[in-house]
Design a protein around this motif. Structure first.
Motif, mmCIF file in Angstrom:
data_model
loop_
_atom_site.group_PDB
_atom_site.id
_atom_site.type_symbol
_atom_site.label_atom_id
_atom_site.label_comp_id
_atom_site.label_asym_id
_atom_site.label_seq_id
_atom_site.Cartn_x
_atom_site.Cartn_y
_atom_site.Cartn_z
ATOM 1 N N ASP A 177 35.218 36.932 24.486
ATOM 2 C CA ASP A 177 35.648 38.048 25.330
ATOM 3 C C ASP A 177 34.538 39.073 25.517
ATOM 4 O OD1 ASP A 177 38.141 36.925 25.609
ATOM 5 O OD2 ASP A 177 38.964 37.982 23.886
ATOM 6 N N ASP A 178 33.459 38.628 26.166
ATOM 7 C CA ASP A 178 32.382 39.563 26.489
ATOM 8 C C ASP A 178 32.456 39.884 27.975
ATOM 9 O OD1 ASP A 178 31.469 37.228 27.632
ATOM 10 O OD2 ASP A 178 29.618 37.133 26.497
ATOM 11 N N ALA A 179 31.457 40.543 28.497
ATOM 12 C CA ALA A 179 31.458 40.935 29.908
ATOM 13 C C ALA A 179 31.570 39.733 30.834
ATOM 14 C CB ALA A 179 30.199 41.731 30.232
ATOM 15 N N ALA A 180 31.010 38.600 30.425
ATOM 16 C CA ALA A 180 31.055 37.393 31.247
ATOM 17 C C ALA A 180 32.330 36.578 30.995
ATOM 18 C CB ALA A 180 29.832 36.527 30.968
ATOM 19 N N ALA A 181 33.130 36.955 29.987
ATOM 20 C CA ALA A 181 34.354 36.239 29.622
ATOM 21 C C ALA A 181 34.101 34.733 29.588
ATOM 22 C CB ALA A 181 35.497 36.588 30.561
ATOM 23 N N GLN A 182 33.205 34.320 28.712
ATOM 24 C CA GLN A 182 32.805 32.919 28.595
ATOM 25 C C GLN A 182 33.906 32.084 27.954
ATOM 26 O OE1 GLN A 182 28.914 32.439 26.665
ATOM 27 N NE2 GLN A 182 28.806 34.661 26.672
ATOM 28 N N PRO A 214 31.222 40.409 20.518
ATOM 29 C CA PRO A 214 32.543 40.389 21.144
ATOM 30 C C PRO A 214 33.502 39.481 20.388
ATOM 31 C CG PRO A 214 31.096 38.920 22.335
ATOM 32 C CD PRO A 214 30.263 39.578 21.262
#
Length: 165
Positions: free
Chosen positions: A47-52, A155
């Motif tokens: 759950d980081d900015a890129a929602a990997q 994250p």
């Protein structure tokens, strides 16, 4: 390509993708020891900015000290093979081979985040092993499901395993 041809091609691709979802990694040979071998599907979400997110079929065998992890796409083709022993880890992806003294570096490269490999083997054996920043829910392990969440460091990451029965 005309619209009807594109529509037929799109339906064919959709049907192939749907059927591919049924593909499974190879099963162990008859009589092979299954005590330290697991297979099924895994998913990792960061759950980081890129929602990997990452998901694949898998076969995991061995131990935290020495083992292998093979990842498969929905068609059953090998995406990556990771093998390790003390002081040495090898990652094979797309015909390229990468070697490192750190298993954790190659796992991070493969999945996009760090995973608690040592604890994972304990969890799969039903042991409530502690891993820094991670919390594992083993309550559904008898149903073939394991969920582990990393709260720190950011994250947040979630590892989900669905084991074949």
């Amino acid at each position: 390509m005309r619209a009807p041809e594109r529509a037929r091609l799109g339906l064919a691709v959709l049907a192939a993708a749907w059927l591919a979802g049924c593909a499974k990694p190879p099963r162990p040979a008859e009589g092979e020891d299954r005590a330290d071998r697991w297979s099924g599907r895994l998913a990792v979400q960061v759950d980081d900015a890129a929602a990997q997110s990452f998901s694949a079929g898998f076969v995991l065998s061995g131990s935290a000290r020495e083992g292998t992890l093979t990842l498969y796409n929905p068609l059953g083709n090998t995406l990556a093979e990771l093998g390790w022993q003390p002081g040495r880890a090898l990652l094979k992806t797309g015909g390229q081979l990468r070697e490192s003294p750190s298993l954790h570096d190659l796992v991070r490269e493969l999945t996009g985040t760090e995973l608690p490999i040592e604890a994972l083997f304990g969890w799969l054996h039903g042991q409530a092993v502690q891993a820094s920043g991670w919390q594992a829910d083993l309550s559904r392990l008898t149903d073939g499901r394991l969920v582990a969440t990393r709260h720190t460091p950011a994250p947040q990451a979630v590892l989900r395993l669905v084991l074949e029965r």
